[in-house]
Design a protein around this motif. Structure first.
Motif, PDB file in Angstrom:
ATOM      1  N   HIS A  89       3.629  -6.494  14.704  1.00  0.00           N
ATOM      2  CA  HIS A  89       4.088  -5.983  13.417  1.00  0.00           C
ATOM      3  C   HIS A  89       3.174  -4.808  13.054  1.00  0.00           C
ATOM      4  O   HIS A  89       1.987  -5.004  12.774  1.00  0.00           O
ATOM      5  N   LEU A  90       3.733  -3.611  13.089  1.00  0.00           N
ATOM      6  CA  LEU A  90       2.955  -2.394  12.864  1.00  0.00           C
ATOM      7  C   LEU A  90       3.525  -1.625  11.681  1.00  0.00           C
ATOM      8  O   LEU A  90       4.740  -1.461  11.560  1.00  0.00           O
ATOM      9  N   SER A  91       2.644  -1.136  10.819  1.00  0.00           N
ATOM     10  CA  SER A  91       3.070  -0.265   9.722  1.00  0.00           C
ATOM     11  C   SER A  91       1.957   0.721   9.418  1.00  0.00           C
ATOM     12  O   SER A  91       0.789   0.489   9.747  1.00  0.00           O
ATOM     13  N   LEU A  92       2.325   1.836   8.788  1.00  0.00           N
ATOM     14  CA  LEU A  92       1.370   2.869   8.435  1.00  0.00           C
ATOM     15  C   LEU A  92       1.581   3.274   6.986  1.00  0.00           C
ATOM     16  O   LEU A  92       2.695   3.630   6.578  1.00  0.00           O
ATOM     17  N   ASN A  93       0.515   3.186   6.202  1.00  0.00           N
ATOM     18  CA  ASN A  93       0.545   3.589   4.805  1.00  0.00           C
ATOM     19  C   ASN A  93      -0.013   5.011   4.692  1.00  0.00           C
ATOM     20  O   ASN A  93      -1.110   5.295   5.173  1.00  0.00           O
ATOM     21  N   THR A  94       0.731   5.885   4.047  1.00  0.00           N
ATOM     22  CA  THR A  94       0.327   7.274   3.854  1.00  0.00           C
ATOM     23  C   THR A  94       0.358   7.591   2.366  1.00  0.00           C
ATOM     24  O   THR A  94       1.381   7.372   1.702  1.00  0.00           O
ATOM     25  N   GLY A  95      -0.752   8.073   1.838  1.00  0.00           N
ATOM     26  CA  GLY A  95      -0.764   8.382   0.416  1.00  0.00           C
ATOM     27  C   GLY A  95      -2.133   8.836  -0.052  1.00  0.00           C
ATOM     28  O   GLY A  95      -2.873   9.497   0.681  1.00  0.00           O
ATOM     29  N   LEU A  96      -2.476   8.435  -1.261  1.00  0.00           N
ATOM     30  CA  LEU A  96      -3.717   8.851  -1.902  1.00  0.00           C
ATOM     31  C   LEU A  96      -4.439   7.618  -2.425  1.00  0.00           C
ATOM     32  O   LEU A  96      -3.858   6.810  -3.160  1.00  0.00           O
ATOM     33  N   GLY A  97      -5.702   7.463  -2.037  1.00  0.00           N
ATOM     34  CA  GLY A  97      -6.448   6.295  -2.498  1.00  0.00           C
ATOM     35  C   GLY A  97      -7.935   6.455  -2.284  1.00  0.00           C
ATOM     36  O   GLY A  97      -8.417   7.454  -1.738  1.00  0.00           O
ATOM     37  N   ILE A  98      -8.667   5.443  -2.707  1.00  0.00           N
ATOM     38  CA  ILE A  98     -10.126   5.470  -2.598  1.00  0.00           C
ATOM     39  C   ILE A  98     -10.670   4.050  -2.564  1.00  0.00           C
ATOM     40  O   ILE A  98     -10.104   3.138  -3.173  1.00  0.00           O
ATOM     41  N   SER A 123       8.911   1.954   2.100  1.00  0.00           N
ATOM     42  CA  SER A 123       8.731   1.470   0.741  1.00  0.00           C
ATOM     43  C   SER A 123       7.610   2.243   0.068  1.00  0.00           C
ATOM     44  O   SER A 123       6.716   2.787   0.730  1.00  0.00           O
ATOM     45  N   VAL A 124       7.657   2.294  -1.274  1.00  0.00           N
ATOM     46  CA  VAL A 124       6.544   2.818  -2.050  1.00  0.00           C
ATOM     47  C   VAL A 124       5.517   1.700  -2.184  1.00  0.00           C
ATOM     48  O   VAL A 124       5.875   0.552  -2.458  1.00  0.00           O
ATOM     49  N   ARG A 125       4.241   2.012  -2.005  1.00  0.00           N
ATOM     50  CA  ARG A 125       3.180   0.996  -1.982  1.00  0.00           C
ATOM     51  C   ARG A 125       2.116   1.314  -3.028  1.00  0.00           C
ATOM     52  O   ARG A 125       1.637   2.443  -3.133  1.00  0.00           O
ATOM     53  N   PHE A 126       1.765   0.292  -3.809  1.00  0.00           N
ATOM     54  CA  PHE A 126       0.652   0.411  -4.756  1.00  0.00           C
ATOM     55  C   PHE A 126      -0.277  -0.773  -4.535  1.00  0.00           C
ATOM     56  O   PHE A 126       0.167  -1.921  -4.457  1.00  0.00           O
ATOM     57  N   HIS A 127      -1.568  -0.494  -4.428  1.00  0.00           N
ATOM     58  CA  HIS A 127      -2.554  -1.553  -4.200  1.00  0.00           C
ATOM     59  C   HIS A 127      -3.782  -1.274  -5.052  1.00  0.00           C
ATOM     60  O   HIS A 127      -4.280  -0.145  -5.094  1.00  0.00           O
ATOM     61  N   LEU A 128      -4.262  -2.315  -5.732  1.00  0.00           N
ATOM     62  CA  LEU A 128      -5.469  -2.189  -6.552  1.00  0.00           C
ATOM     63  C   LEU A 128      -6.289  -3.466  -6.387  1.00  0.00           C
ATOM     64  O   LEU A 128      -5.755  -4.575  -6.510  1.00  0.00           O
ATOM     65  N   ALA A 129      -7.571  -3.317  -6.088  1.00  0.00           N
ATOM     66  CA  ALA A 129      -8.460  -4.472  -5.927  1.00  0.00           C
ATOM     67  C   ALA A 129      -9.782  -4.185  -6.628  1.00  0.00           C
ATOM     68  O   ALA A 129     -10.287  -3.056  -6.594  1.00  0.00           O
ATOM     69  N   TYR A 130     -10.350  -5.224  -7.268  1.00  0.00           N
ATOM     70  CA  TYR A 130     -11.610  -5.110  -7.990  1.00  0.00           C
ATOM     71  C   TYR A 130     -12.533  -6.235  -7.537  1.00  0.00           C
ATOM     72  O   TYR A 130     -12.156  -7.413  -7.562  1.00  0.00           O
ATOM     73  N   TYR A 131     -13.756  -5.873  -7.093  1.00  0.00           N
ATOM     74  CA  TYR A 131     -14.750  -6.845  -6.647  1.00  0.00           C
ATOM     75  C   TYR A 131     -15.978  -6.731  -7.541  1.00  0.00           C
ATOM     76  O   TYR A 131     -16.547  -5.648  -7.699  1.00  0.00           O
ATOM     77  N   PHE A 162      -4.852   2.502  -4.215  1.00  0.00           N
ATOM     78  CA  PHE A 162      -4.006   3.273  -3.294  1.00  0.00           C
ATOM     79  C   PHE A 162      -2.594   3.369  -3.849  1.00  0.00           C
ATOM     80  O   PHE A 162      -2.040   2.409  -4.386  1.00  0.00           O
ATOM     81  N   LEU A 163      -1.989   4.553  -3.683  1.00  0.00           N
ATOM     82  CA  LEU A 163      -0.592   4.786  -4.041  1.00  0.00           C
ATOM     83  C   LEU A 163       0.012   5.671  -2.967  1.00  0.00           C
ATOM     84  O   LEU A 163      -0.524   6.753  -2.680  1.00  0.00           O
ATOM     85  N   GLY A 164       1.094   5.217  -2.352  1.00  0.00           N
ATOM     86  CA  GLY A 164       1.705   6.023  -1.293  1.00  0.00           C
ATOM     87  C   GLY A 164       2.952   5.375  -0.736  1.00  0.00           C
ATOM     88  O   GLY A 164       3.649   4.609  -1.414  1.00  0.00           O
ATOM     89  N   PHE A 165       3.208   5.659   0.545  1.00  0.00           N
ATOM     90  CA  PHE A 165       4.408   5.181   1.211  1.00  0.00           C
ATOM     91  C   PHE A 165       4.025   4.344   2.432  1.00  0.00           C
ATOM     92  O   PHE A 165       3.060   4.657   3.131  1.00  0.00           O
ATOM     93  N   ASP A 166       4.784   3.278   2.651  1.00  0.00           N
ATOM     94  CA  ASP A 166       4.569   2.385   3.784  1.00  0.00           C
ATOM     95  C   ASP A 166       5.765   2.485   4.720  1.00  0.00           C
ATOM     96  O   ASP A 166       6.920   2.320   4.295  1.00  0.00           O
ATOM     97  N   HIS A 167       5.489   2.762   5.996  1.00  0.00           N
ATOM     98  CA  HIS A 167       6.545   2.834   7.005  1.00  0.00           C
ATOM     99  C   HIS A 167       6.310   1.756   8.052  1.00  0.00           C
ATOM    100  O   HIS A 167       5.230   1.662   8.638  1.00  0.00           O
ATOM    101  N   ILE A 168       7.306   0.924   8.316  1.00  0.00           N
ATOM    102  CA  ILE A 168       7.238  -0.145   9.304  1.00  0.00           C
ATOM    103  C   ILE A 168       7.844   0.346  10.599  1.00  0.00           C
ATOM    104  O   ILE A 168       8.965   0.855  10.620  1.00  0.00           O
TER     105      ILE A 168
END
Length: 286
Positions: free
Chosen positions: A40-49, A251-259, A279-285
């Protein structure tokens, strides 16, 4: 921090009035929803830190983020975690797992936790954090000895009840690097409204004094004035992962994590008491 704020503003405009749930399974869920014997392979492309809380540590920009998983009947690899599932088709899932300790990610840019970035108590020192800040300057991690990669292994347990997954895991250093252990409790939920999915997670890590001393303590060789020990800690964290499918493979992808690293505020290595991944961007499977 400005980049994180821009991502949050853009995400709020995009997802505004809609609640969301992740469409993709992971090791924290039963693999009934994953096709076995297939990559199962996917690539997320966008803007994040990914922010680095240590003095001298660089924030990691997130532009291209791969996701790689393979599940056999019992054996699996999921974004850097290798494991063996004892009861894969039960609501009580027990796995034998191994992975590189994620603490090294703040010292090494090309750590698996950084590559798969979207997929981791108080101190025994008598002085208070305020007193330590006055007594000791913050130490730049580039002036310290390199922290070695450590391999951890142990058990993970997941109980699945409807949309909820309750997890517990305990991992110990099997490489002899820091000779300690860590454990975690986590709750995760999947939910869907319309086409949009959300997967929130809440959890807490317990990290032993040996782990914290190795990564965030200071030896006499590194600081001739005084060696600094760091005790065990509790580290709460929160995550949310959202997807808006555009097609079967995009798909459009949004991810936020706080440690939260506030329990380690007495370590002179920390410039901030938290780390964030956004992170905010696009996910391609594929």
């Amino acid at each position: 921090m400005k980049l994180t704020i821009y991502i949050l503003i853009a995400a709020s405009m995009l997802f505004g009035s809609v609640s969301v749930s992740s469409a993709k399974s992971s090791e924290h869920e039963p693999k009934q929803d994953i096709t076995i014997d297939q990559w199962h392979l996917s690539l997320n492309t966008g803007l994040g830190i990914m922010t680095n809380p240590l003095k001298g540590g660089s924030d990691l920009p997130l532009v291209l983020i791969p996701e790689v998983a393979y599940y056999a009947e019992h054996l699996f690899f999921d974004n850097g975690r290798l494991g063996y599932s004892l009861e894969p088709d039960s609501p009580h899932v027990v796995n034998l797992v191994s992975e590189f300790n994620p603490e090294t990610r703040f010292f090494v840019n090309w750590h698996p936790t950084n590559i798969f970035a979207l997929s981791s108590s108080n101190s025994f020192i008598a002085s208070s954090p305020v007193e330590l800040k006055e007594q000791q300057p913050k130490l730049d991690i580039n002036e310290l000895n390199k922290r070695r990669w450590a391999l951890d292994a142990g058990l993970s347990y997941h109980y699945i009840y409807e949309k909820h997954v309750f997890s517990a895991q305990a991992l110990a250093d099997i490489s002899g690097v820091y000779q300690g252990w860590r454990s975690a409790l986590q709750w995760q939920m999947t939910h869907k409204i319309g086409k949009i999915h959300v997967k929130p997670s809440l959890g807490v890590w317990y990290k032993s004094a040996q782990l914290n001393n190795y990564f965030y303590g200071v030896s006499e060789k590194e600081n001739p004035n005084e060696a600094i020990a760091v005790g065990s800690s509790l580290q709460p964290y929160a995550k949310i992962d959202a997807r808006w499918p555009l097609s079967e493979v995009n798909s459009v992808r949004f991810h936020l994590a706080y440690y939260d690293y506030s329990a380690l505020a007495d370590s002179p290595l920390f410039e901030k008491t938290y780390s964030m991944t956004a992170f905010l961007g696009f996910d391609h499977i594929f």
